[in-house]
Design a protein around this motif. Structure first.
Motif, mmCIF file in Angstrom:
data_model
loop_
_atom_site.group_PDB
_atom_site.id
_atom_site.type_symbol
_atom_site.label_atom_id
_atom_site.label_comp_id
_atom_site.label_asym_id
_atom_site.label_seq_id
_atom_site.Cartn_x
_atom_site.Cartn_y
_atom_site.Cartn_z
ATOM 1 N N GLN A 27 1.689 7.142 -6.790
ATOM 2 C CA GLN A 27 0.607 8.020 -7.207
ATOM 3 C C GLN A 27 0.900 9.480 -6.900
ATOM 4 O O GLN A 27 0.497 10.357 -7.649
ATOM 5 N N GLU A 28 1.588 9.756 -5.826
ATOM 6 C CA GLU A 28 1.850 11.142 -5.439
ATOM 7 C C GLU A 28 3.095 11.664 -6.159
ATOM 8 O O GLU A 28 4.182 11.147 -5.976
ATOM 9 N N PRO A 29 2.946 12.717 -6.982
ATOM 10 C CA PRO A 29 4.124 13.286 -7.634
ATOM 11 C C PRO A 29 4.936 14.097 -6.633
ATOM 12 O O PRO A 29 4.422 14.581 -5.618
ATOM 13 N N PHE A 30 6.213 14.233 -6.923
ATOM 14 C CA PHE A 30 7.076 15.021 -6.058
ATOM 15 C C PHE A 30 6.683 16.486 -6.173
ATOM 16 O O PHE A 30 6.570 17.027 -7.261
ATOM 17 N N PHE A 31 6.469 17.147 -5.070
ATOM 18 C CA PHE A 31 6.076 18.555 -5.063
ATOM 19 C C PHE A 31 6.902 19.275 -4.024
ATOM 20 O O PHE A 31 6.936 18.891 -2.859
ATOM 21 N N HIS A 32 7.571 20.302 -4.444
ATOM 22 C CA HIS A 32 8.372 21.123 -3.538
ATOM 23 C C HIS A 32 7.588 22.407 -3.303
ATOM 24 O O HIS A 32 7.448 23.220 -4.211
ATOM 25 N N GLU A 76 0.830 -1.208 0.000
ATOM 26 C CA GLU A 76 0.000 0.000 0.000
ATOM 27 C C GLU A 76 0.865 1.258 0.000
ATOM 28 O O GLU A 76 0.580 2.217 -0.707
ATOM 29 N N LYS A 77 1.943 1.245 0.768
ATOM 30 C CA LYS A 77 2.825 2.413 0.833
ATOM 31 C C LYS A 77 3.508 2.645 -0.510
ATOM 32 O O LYS A 77 3.611 3.777 -0.969
ATOM 33 N N ALA A 78 3.955 1.588 -1.156
ATOM 34 C CA ALA A 78 4.594 1.720 -2.467
ATOM 35 C C ALA A 78 3.610 2.256 -3.491
ATOM 36 O O ALA A 78 3.958 3.084 -4.335
ATOM 37 N N LYS A 79 2.359 1.814 -3.411
ATOM 38 C CA LYS A 79 1.329 2.289 -4.331
ATOM 39 C C LYS A 79 1.070 3.781 -4.116
ATOM 40 O O LYS A 79 0.918 4.550 -5.060
ATOM 41 N N ASP A 80 1.009 4.217 -2.848
ATOM 42 C CA ASP A 80 0.786 5.625 -2.536
ATOM 43 C C ASP A 80 1.932 6.492 -3.032
ATOM 44 O O ASP A 80 1.728 7.596 -3.535
ATOM 45 N N GLU A 81 3.165 6.018 -2.896
ATOM 46 C CA GLU A 81 4.318 6.794 -3.337
ATOM 47 C C GLU A 81 4.350 6.943 -4.851
ATOM 48 O O GLU A 81 4.790 7.958 -5.371
#
Length: 115
Positions: free
Chosen positions: A89-94, A82-87
């Motif tokens: 999906q979420e793009p890197f945002f600064h 689940e954690k790998a799936k969430d990572e």
């Protein structure tokens, strides 16, 4: 082939480590801490309560505790997936930098200050 019996860990806190060899008759000594003066040993799960009482009666034993490891959940496969799936999906945002141009400006400033 013989079947493995379920085991449980017992922590035996002692006053000194001279008599630790006597604990061999109760189970398999897995670890001995000289600094903290405790012995971790494995015993059969069926005889754990009786063994705990017998060890507690020894003169050199301060305290006896059963391990809490069997009570803990040790299956992490689903949570890691689940954690790998969430990572993914979420793009890197600064949040401090809005565009590539501002990133380049920061990089040039950092290079200039490092000289």
């Amino acid at each position: 082939m013989s079947e493995l019996k379920p085991r449980v860990g017992i922590v035996v806190w002692v006053y000194n480590l001279h008599q630790v060899r006597q604990l061999r008759r109760f189970g398999l000594i897995y670890y001995t801490s000289r600094k903290m003066k405790y012995v971790y040993l494995y015993v059969d799960q069926e005889a754990a309560a009786a063994t705990q009482k017998a060890i507690a009666k020894l003169r050199f034993v301060r305290k006896v505790e059963l391990s809490h490891r069997p009570e803990l959940a040790t299956e992490f496969g689903e949570k890691l997936a689940e954690k790998a799936k969430d990572e993914e999906q979420e793009p890197f945002f600064h949040p401090e930098v809005d565009s590539d141009q501002e990133l380049e400006k920061e990089h040039k400033l950092d290079a200039h200050h490092s000289r």
